[in-house]
Design a protein around this motif. Sequence first.
Motif, PDB file in Angstrom:
ATOM      1  N   ALA A 223     -61.730  22.299 -84.212  1.00 54.35           N
ATOM      2  CA  ALA A 223     -62.219  20.863 -84.524  1.00 54.35           C
ATOM      3  C   ALA A 223     -60.858  20.303 -85.087  1.00 54.35           C
ATOM      4  CB  ALA A 223     -63.153  20.616 -85.183  1.00 54.35           C
ATOM      5  N   ASP A 224     -59.879  21.092 -85.892  1.00 50.63           N
ATOM      6  CA  ASP A 224     -58.673  20.475 -86.393  1.00 50.63           C
ATOM      7  C   ASP A 224     -57.680  20.797 -85.324  1.00 50.63           C
ATOM      8  OD1 ASP A 224     -59.817  20.109 -88.957  1.00 50.63           O
ATOM      9  OD2 ASP A 224     -59.966  22.486 -89.360  1.00 50.63           O
ATOM     10  N   LEU A 225     -56.953  19.712 -85.011  1.00 48.46           N
ATOM     11  CA  LEU A 225     -56.135  19.654 -83.940  1.00 48.46           C
ATOM     12  C   LEU A 225     -54.917  20.577 -84.115  1.00 48.46           C
ATOM     13  CD1 LEU A 225     -55.295  18.408 -81.089  1.00 48.46           C
ATOM     14  CD2 LEU A 225     -54.090  16.591 -82.296  1.00 48.46           C
ATOM     15  N   ASP A 226     -54.627  21.745 -83.172  1.00 46.85           N
ATOM     16  CA  ASP A 226     -53.714  22.502 -83.317  1.00 46.85           C
ATOM     17  C   ASP A 226     -53.596  23.365 -84.529  1.00 46.85           C
ATOM     18  OD1 ASP A 226     -52.706  21.347 -80.793  1.00 46.85           O
ATOM     19  OD2 ASP A 226     -51.409  19.938 -81.685  1.00 46.85           O
ATOM     20  N   GLU A 227     -54.550  23.515 -85.079  1.00 45.09           N
ATOM     21  CA  GLU A 227     -55.074  24.486 -86.268  1.00 45.09           C
ATOM     22  C   GLU A 227     -55.474  25.601 -86.087  1.00 45.09           C
ATOM     23  OE1 GLU A 227     -53.479  23.768 -89.315  1.00 45.09           O
ATOM     24  OE2 GLU A 227     -52.809  21.644 -89.263  1.00 45.09           O
ATOM     25  N   GLY A 228     -55.767  25.771 -85.056  1.00 46.39           N
ATOM     26  CA  GLY A 228     -56.774  27.166 -84.690  1.00 46.39           C
ATOM     27  C   GLY A 228     -56.287  28.476 -85.066  1.00 46.39           C
ATOM     28  N   PRO A 229     -56.801  29.507 -85.140  1.00 47.68           N
ATOM     29  CA  PRO A 229     -56.285  30.960 -85.247  1.00 47.68           C
ATOM     30  C   PRO A 229     -55.259  31.217 -84.267  1.00 47.68           C
ATOM     31  CG  PRO A 229     -58.731  31.029 -85.673  1.00 47.68           C
ATOM     32  CD  PRO A 229     -58.306  29.592 -85.177  1.00 47.68           C
ATOM     33  N   ILE A 230     -54.174  31.687 -84.541  1.00 51.75           N
ATOM     34  CA  ILE A 230     -53.024  31.832 -83.496  1.00 51.75           C
ATOM     35  C   ILE A 230     -53.180  33.479 -82.962  1.00 51.75           C
ATOM     36  CG2 ILE A 230     -50.398  32.364 -83.138  1.00 51.75           C
ATOM     37  CD1 ILE A 230     -50.204  29.918 -85.187  1.00 51.75           C
ATOM     38  N   ILE A 231     -53.051  33.284 -81.759  1.00 51.40           N
ATOM     39  CA  ILE A 231     -53.217  34.646 -81.100  1.00 51.40           C
ATOM     40  C   ILE A 231     -51.788  35.241 -80.536  1.00 51.40           C
ATOM     41  CG2 ILE A 231     -54.078  35.989 -78.953  1.00 51.40           C
ATOM     42  CD1 ILE A 231     -56.175  33.339 -79.132  1.00 51.40           C
ATOM     43  N   GLU A 232     -51.228  34.366 -80.033  1.00 54.28           N
ATOM     44  CA  GLU A 232     -49.624  34.973 -79.710  1.00 54.28           C
ATOM     45  C   GLU A 232     -48.486  33.638 -79.638  1.00 54.28           C
ATOM     46  OE1 GLU A 232     -47.733  37.097 -79.490  1.00 54.28           O
ATOM     47  OE2 GLU A 232     -46.911  37.450 -77.496  1.00 54.28           O
ATOM     48  N   GLN A 233     -47.398  33.983 -79.717  1.00 57.90           N
ATOM     49  CA  GLN A 233     -46.190  32.962 -79.922  1.00 57.90           C
ATOM     50  C   GLN A 233     -45.000  33.684 -79.349  1.00 57.90           C
ATOM     51  OE1 GLN A 233     -46.739  32.096 -84.567  1.00 57.90           O
ATOM     52  NE2 GLN A 233     -46.858  30.108 -83.584  1.00 57.90           N
ATOM     53  N   ASP A 234     -44.249  32.833 -78.740  1.00 60.76           N
ATOM     54  CA  ASP A 234     -42.919  33.348 -78.363  1.00 60.76           C
ATOM     55  C   ASP A 234     -41.907  32.008 -78.312  1.00 60.76           C
ATOM     56  OD1 ASP A 234     -40.908  35.126 -77.845  1.00 60.76           O
ATOM     57  OD2 ASP A 234     -41.915  35.745 -75.753  1.00 60.76           O
ATOM     58  N   VAL A 235     -40.625  32.398 -78.228  1.00 59.77           N
ATOM     59  CA  VAL A 235     -39.472  31.453 -78.441  1.00 59.77           C
ATOM     60  C   VAL A 235     -38.449  31.839 -77.352  1.00 59.77           C
ATOM     61  CG1 VAL A 235     -40.019  31.134 -80.877  1.00 59.77           C
ATOM     62  CG2 VAL A 235     -38.334  32.740 -80.023  1.00 59.77           C
ATOM     63  N   ALA A 236     -37.758  30.707 -77.145  1.00 61.41           N
ATOM     64  CA  ALA A 236     -36.466  30.615 -76.339  1.00 61.41           C
ATOM     65  C   ALA A 236     -35.352  30.007 -76.927  1.00 61.41           C
ATOM     66  CB  ALA A 236     -36.903  30.033 -74.740  1.00 61.41           C
ATOM     67  N   ARG A 237     -34.053  30.354 -76.770  1.00 59.37           N
ATOM     68  CA  ARG A 237     -33.123  29.761 -77.625  1.00 59.37           C
ATOM     69  C   ARG A 237     -32.591  28.916 -76.850  1.00 59.37           C
ATOM     70  NH1 ARG A 237     -30.177  30.863 -81.612  1.00 59.37           N
ATOM     71  NH2 ARG A 237     -31.483  32.677 -82.295  1.00 59.37           N
ATOM     72  N   VAL A 238     -32.003  27.859 -77.439  1.00 51.17           N
ATOM     73  CA  VAL A 238     -31.234  26.241 -76.863  1.00 51.17           C
ATOM     74  C   VAL A 238     -30.283  25.950 -77.607  1.00 51.17           C
ATOM     75  CG1 VAL A 238     -33.710  25.595 -75.634  1.00 51.17           C
ATOM     76  CG2 VAL A 238     -33.088  24.978 -77.770  1.00 51.17           C
ATOM     77  N   ASP A 239     -29.577  25.059 -77.072  1.00 51.44           N
ATOM     78  CA  ASP A 239     -28.375  24.486 -78.020  1.00 51.44           C
ATOM     79  C   ASP A 239     -28.409  23.158 -77.706  1.00 51.44           C
ATOM     80  OD1 ASP A 239     -27.161  23.916 -75.566  1.00 51.44           O
ATOM     81  OD2 ASP A 239     -25.816  25.803 -75.628  1.00 51.44           O
ATOM     82  N   HIS A 240     -27.089  22.593 -78.396  1.00 53.54           N
ATOM     83  CA  HIS A 240     -27.222  21.107 -78.450  1.00 53.54           C
ATOM     84  C   HIS A 240     -26.960  20.399 -77.128  1.00 53.54           C
ATOM     85  CE1 HIS A 240     -23.002  22.577 -78.287  1.00 53.54           C
ATOM     86  NE2 HIS A 240     -22.743  21.350 -77.634  1.00 53.54           N
ATOM     87  N   SER A 241     -26.448  21.017 -76.078  1.00 49.84           N
ATOM     88  CA  SER A 241     -26.408  20.506 -74.878  1.00 49.84           C
ATOM     89  C   SER A 241     -27.732  20.404 -73.823  1.00 49.84           C
ATOM     90  CB  SER A 241     -25.510  21.474 -73.844  1.00 49.84           C
ATOM     91  OG  SER A 241     -26.127  22.479 -73.869  1.00 49.84           O
ATOM     92  N   ARG A 242     -28.754  20.860 -74.251  1.00 55.70           N
ATOM     93  CA  ARG A 242     -30.045  20.757 -73.604  1.00 55.70           C
ATOM     94  C   ARG A 242     -30.611  19.457 -73.893  1.00 55.70           C
ATOM     95  NH1 ARG A 242     -31.055  25.333 -70.299  1.00 55.70           N
ATOM     96  NH2 ARG A 242     -30.268  27.080 -71.119  1.00 55.70           N
ATOM     97  N   THR A 243     -31.163  18.918 -72.780  1.00 60.55           N
ATOM     98  CA  THR A 243     -31.875  17.770 -72.631  1.00 60.55           C
ATOM     99  C   THR A 243     -33.466  17.882 -73.035  1.00 60.55           C
ATOM    100  OG1 THR A 243     -32.426  17.653 -70.555  1.00 60.55           O
ATOM    101  CG2 THR A 243     -30.135  16.527 -71.001  1.00 60.55           C
ATOM    102  N   VAL A 244     -34.075  16.822 -73.043  1.00 62.26           N
ATOM    103  CA  VAL A 244     -35.495  17.129 -73.346  1.00 62.26           C
ATOM    104  C   VAL A 244     -36.145  17.624 -71.947  1.00 62.26           C
ATOM    105  CG1 VAL A 244     -37.946  15.818 -73.417  1.00 62.26           C
ATOM    106  CG2 VAL A 244     -35.937  14.944 -74.845  1.00 62.26           C
TER     107      VAL A 244
END
Length: 282
Positions: A223-244
């Motif tokens: 019920a707490d938005l985006d606060e539930g127990p985390i199962i998995e995460q990952d990332v990707a690298r970006v830089d200043h030239s990237r747009t939304v």
Amino acid sequence: MSQTYILTFSCPDRLGLVHAVSGFLLERGGNIEEAAQYNDHDTGLFFMRVQFSCDSLSAEELKAQIGTLGQTLQLQWSLHTQAQPVRTVIMVSKEGHCLNDLLFRRKSGLLPLDIRAIVSNHREFYQLAASYNVPFHHIPVTAATKEQAEAKQLEIIEAEGAELVVLARYMQILSDNMCQQLNGRAINIHHSFLPSFKGAKPYYQAHDRGVKLIGATAHYVTADLDEGPIIEQDVARVDHSRTVEDLTTLGRDTESQVLARAVKWHSEHRVLLNGHKTVIFR
């Protein structure tokens, strides 16, 4: 024929737990094929996952006898048949990359799921659902109809006997009641490396902050938005030239992979809840 089972449990830590469980299985002709355990010193809880084969007892007999053991050891336990795919309902809105990925992985035999239905507040993916022979339910949601829409969604979920509900970019906030109904069996993919950039438009938030890493988080719904127990995460690298738009496009691959791993681990009964955290036996 020998059947393979997966027993998972947590309980207060004490001496001899592994011995007690392995001895219990040995006495019933069980052969342990895989075992993993974890002792949380902060909470004093013990967690274990045991995969074993057994041909001397049925699943019902095993459950009855594990229940007796569970009372003695104060176990919070569950027993699953490995060969039984997890009955699943997928919910989606207008972005289908995670849905498409899950359907393809299931079709390819990479996820032990029985996808019973796709529920959406838009019509975009009815043809995709049809191509995989999965029933598609269009249930529009507005502020005025949210309660009735969720009642229909829950009716479908329960009618299909869903053990798992996957929010594959379903962009509606679930009510507290629905979160409670789906407690412990609903996985959401959030297009951010939580706890950063919670809520709406996280890629816009990330771009505004000039981050060098974007990520995705799969977590259980609460019920707490985006606060539930985390199962998995990952990332990707970006830089200043990237747009939304660049961040959004790049993030979709990360979201799909993170969600697929979380769903796989859950469906293989490798994820145990530990308060607001998870224990994952990979």
